[in-house]
Design an enzyme around this catalytic site. Sequence first.
Site, PDB file in Angstrom:
ATOM      1  N   HIS A 170     -20.086  10.728 -85.867  1.00 43.15           N
ATOM      2  CA  HIS A 170     -19.906   9.545 -87.018  1.00 43.15           C
ATOM      3  C   HIS A 170     -19.553  10.303 -88.395  1.00 43.15           C
ATOM      4  O   HIS A 170     -18.406  10.214 -88.997  1.00 43.15           O
ATOM      5  CB  HIS A 170     -20.901   8.581 -87.041  1.00 43.15           C
ATOM      6  N   GLU A 171     -20.774  11.226 -88.788  1.00 41.86           N
ATOM      7  CA  GLU A 171     -20.438  11.956 -89.882  1.00 41.86           C
ATOM      8  C   GLU A 171     -19.190  13.010 -89.885  1.00 41.86           C
ATOM      9  O   GLU A 171     -18.454  13.042 -90.643  1.00 41.86           O
ATOM     10  CB  GLU A 171     -21.611  12.844 -90.065  1.00 41.86           C
ATOM     11  N   HIS A 227     -16.250  11.066 -90.770  1.00 40.01           N
ATOM     12  CA  HIS A 227     -15.997  10.937 -92.084  1.00 40.01           C
ATOM     13  C   HIS A 227     -15.203  12.190 -92.484  1.00 40.01           C
ATOM     14  O   HIS A 227     -14.437  12.019 -93.366  1.00 40.01           O
ATOM     15  CB  HIS A 227     -17.261  10.830 -92.882  1.00 40.01           C
ATOM     16  N   HIS A 236     -15.514   3.698 -92.968  1.00 40.80           N
ATOM     17  CA  HIS A 236     -16.177   2.639 -91.889  1.00 40.80           C
ATOM     18  C   HIS A 236     -15.061   1.748 -91.626  1.00 40.80           C
ATOM     19  O   HIS A 236     -14.080   1.345 -92.462  1.00 40.80           O
ATOM     20  CB  HIS A 236     -17.270   2.137 -92.859  1.00 40.80           C
TER      21      HIS A 236
END
Length: 241
Positions: free
Chosen positions: A137-138, A141, A147
């Site tokens: 997830h990071e 980013h 998101h």
Amino acid sequence: MVVGLWDTCVLSQGIEDYENYYNEIHVDDEQAEVKTRNALQSPLQRWPGQRIYYRIANNFSEIEASNVRYAVSSFNDQTCLQFEEMTGNPPAGRRYVYFKKSKNMCGTRVGYQPLQFGSHDVQLTERCLSMPGVIQHETLHVLGLFHEQSRPDRNEYVEIDYDNIPRKYWSQFMAMEQTTTFNVPYDYQSVMHYSKNAFAKDPTKPTIRALIEGKPVERDMGQTRGPSEGDLAKIRIMYNC
Ligand SMILES: [Zn+2]
């Protein structure tokens, strides 16, 4: 914050329970910079080329380091990106992703930072480091994804119940008008999607409902296992795979 739940019911956690939203506790300068990640950066800021160097801080345990390697190598397998680990000091001028340990912070800035030199830091607690899906997830980013429920077209797919969200967290539900969807379908199963109860005042009621033919419907959304097909599709488009 839902800190009280962290150690007891991991399976019911949404991705939003891993990142940090420092509206009520002490924020030092470094964390304040990370805090702005959802609002200030554009997903059009992409890493140049397909090879991305990364570095793992030297205070990681074997398992933590191997979780990071596993997390980033999944992008090597499933997209045209090639994450390559660096050991030792980086050559002068090299841009790289730097996975660092933090006592209380999981987060990073969104997208390539054209005016910043050297490392693009990803801060992870031991808890986040235990979850490859959270590391991915990071990493998404870092690659430029916000998101999922912040997509500019999200009002066609979800309804946010602000009455059930403390006002200080409303900013976490902003649609990012300047971002693009790359025409990839809205993906409720994105690893970038908050869970249906994210930041709920009353956790028995959802804060995000799916819109099915215009009607709000409660359904599961978000997960912490890893990138969805939709997440990977966007990365492949962004990086010309
Ligand atoms: Zn996030």
